[in-house]
Design a protein around this motif. Structure first.
Motif, PDB file in Angstrom:
ATOM      1  N   CYS A 254      17.506  26.918 -32.022  1.00  0.00           N
ATOM      2  CA  CYS A 254      18.370  26.030 -31.560  1.00  0.00           C
ATOM      3  C   CYS A 254      19.599  26.227 -32.609  1.00  0.00           C
ATOM      4  CB  CYS A 254      18.083  24.465 -31.091  1.00  0.00           C
ATOM      5  SG  CYS A 254      17.496  23.635 -32.815  1.00  0.00           S
ATOM      6  N   HIS A 257      18.375  24.494 -35.963  1.00  0.00           N
ATOM      7  CA  HIS A 257      17.270  25.286 -36.679  1.00  0.00           C
ATOM      8  C   HIS A 257      17.778  26.620 -37.232  1.00  0.00           C
ATOM      9  CE1 HIS A 257      14.389  22.151 -35.071  1.00  0.00           C
ATOM     10  NE2 HIS A 257      14.253  22.022 -36.496  1.00  0.00           N
ATOM     11  N   CYS A 286      10.589  20.871 -31.414  1.00  0.00           N
ATOM     12  CA  CYS A 286      11.902  20.835 -31.060  1.00  0.00           C
ATOM     13  C   CYS A 286      12.141  21.140 -29.648  1.00  0.00           C
ATOM     14  CB  CYS A 286      12.797  21.777 -32.002  1.00  0.00           C
ATOM     15  SG  CYS A 286      14.478  21.966 -31.306  1.00  0.00           S
ATOM     16  N   ASP A 288      14.997  22.165 -28.119  1.00  0.00           N
ATOM     17  CA  ASP A 288      15.871  23.161 -28.038  1.00  0.00           C
ATOM     18  C   ASP A 288      15.429  24.543 -28.493  1.00  0.00           C
ATOM     19  OD1 ASP A 288      17.672  21.328 -26.855  1.00  0.00           O
ATOM     20  OD2 ASP A 288      18.125  20.491 -28.860  1.00  0.00           O
ATOM     21  N   CYS A 289      14.702  24.663 -29.517  1.00  0.00           N
ATOM     22  CA  CYS A 289      14.133  25.926 -29.900  1.00  0.00           C
ATOM     23  C   CYS A 289      13.233  26.404 -28.820  1.00  0.00           C
ATOM     24  CB  CYS A 289      13.183  25.945 -31.183  1.00  0.00           C
ATOM     25  SG  CYS A 289      14.387  25.608 -32.451  1.00  0.00           S
TER      26      CYS A 289
HETATM   27 ZN    ZN Z   1      15.369  23.499 -32.927  1.00  0.00          ZN
END
Ligand code: ZN
Length: 383
Positions: A254, A257, A286, A288-289
């Motif tokens: 994301c 990161h 996470c 979004d990763c």
């Molecule tokens: Zn992330």
């Protein structure tokens, strides 16, 4: 077929050369036209000895190019090279030319010597060569028959004597142990053949598919055997999980990161995978990763076969987790081994040595493997 023509060839000599042969001084040479000197030379030096002398003294001037020689005698370049090597075609000197930065030398042939060769002689050389090839072929086939016989003897010696001795020794102690060792023994050779086909498939230019099929077939048989061997009290199955056992792919950070990675890289270069390993917990949690993962892709099942009664025999087999999970018990029910625990564990499968291929031919291995499997099923029936 005219290789030399004395009257024409004399024209290739210079006035000075003709004059010297005629013992004329410089003044006399200058006074006469070349045609006059040629006529004088021909009238005085037309006997065989003088002719030979002229061709010998100026041999390089009359030397024949390889293509010319091939044309004159109607021979191939292979034949020309062969007979040059055998000193049947006399070379006068070597010329050279440059090609792709390399100096390539080629022979220029002695015209006078070659003029004495007849087409009959050439035919004779051809016949001699044919006979030699035939004889060599005969010798080679005789030798291969001898090798085959010798190999057969080596095989017979193993299967009639050594192998039977092994079986007797194992089964005399305990038939379950005998059946287990017998199957393990042939599974080991099967596994080596599988590796052999795998490495052949990698190197093959044309038969890659065939080797891959063989590889699959042999690995399939090996896996079937391992699924059976696990039933024996003489085998031990354990599980090895390396430090990073999972296969991760399609890894996308994301923006947060990604920025973290960038800011760390201001100090030193960090590869993507190293960053992922260092921040695995954070990135895994996470939202979004994103990444995909094959669990325990790099983990292994480790099956060892041994008995205190025969310490000289121990068989061990590795199976990647994604393949073994289909037929082996769940990993959580097994002992885990650490890399450090057992040195012997990491002797991975290998291909065959040449002398092993004499005894353990593909055919013999398959035959004895099937026998061993039948025998094993008598002691460890699956249903
Ligand atoms: Zn992330």
């Amino acid at each position: 077929m005219e290789i030399i023509n004395f009257e024409n060839d004399v024209e290739l000599l210079s006035k000075d050369e003709l004059g010297a042969a005629l013992n004329l001084d410089k003044k006399e040479i200058r006074k006469n036209k070349k045609s006059v000197l040629v006529t004088m030379f021909l009238s005085k030096h037309s006997d065989e000895v003088s002719k030979r002398k002229m061709y010998k003294n100026y041999s390089s001037r009359f030397a024949l190019h390889p293509t010319k020689v091939q044309e004159l005698f109607n021979i191939t370049s292979t034949e020309r090279k062969r007979w040059t090597g055998e000193r049947k075609l006399k070379v006068d000197h070597y010329d050279s030319f440059q090609k792709w930065g390399k100096t390539i030398e080629y022979p220029m042939y002695d015209a006078f010597e070659l003029s004495k060769l007849s087409q009959e002689t050439i035919e004779l050389w051809r016949e001699e060569h044919k006979t030699k090839v035939r004889e060599n072929r005969k010798k080679a086939s005789k030798k291969s028959v001898e090798t085959m016989r010798k190999n057969q003897d080596i095989r017979r010696e193993f299967y009639d004597s050594e192998w039977k001795k092994l079986l007797r020794q194992w089964f005399k102690t305990n038939s379950e142990l005998g059946a287990t060792f017998q199957l393990s023994f042939w599974t080991m050779w099967l596994s080596r053949w599988a590796k052999e086909f795998q490495s052949k498939a990698c190197r093959a230019r044309t038969k890659g598919n065939e080797y891959n099929q063989k590889k699959e077939q042999f690995y399939q048989l090996k896996n079937d055997a391992l699924a059976l061997l696990v039933l024996s009290p003489y085998t031990k199955l354990s599980f090895y999980c390396p430090p990073s056992p999972h296969k991760i792919f399609d890894l996308q950070f994301c923006s947060n990161h990604y920025e973290l990675w960038c800011s760390l890289r201001e100090f030193e270069y960090i590869p993507k995978w190293e960053f992922f390993e260092d921040y695995k917990n954070v990135i895994s949690n996470c939202n979004d990763c994103t990444f995909s993962q094959v669990d325990h892709y790099y983990s292994l099942y480790y099956l060892s076969v041994e008995s205190g009664e025969f310490p000289e025999f121990d068989f061990s087999f590795h199976t990647p987790y994604p393949i073994g999970e289909v037929f082996f018990p769940p990993k959580d029910t097994l002992n885990s081994v650490l890399h450090e625990e057992q040195e012997g564990m990491f002797r991975f499968g290998r291909t065959l040595f040449d002398d092993e291929k004499i005894i353990f031919t593909e055919k013999e291995v398959l035959k004895h493997f099937n026998e061993a499997r039948q025998k094993y099923l008598l002691y460890f029936p699956t249903s």
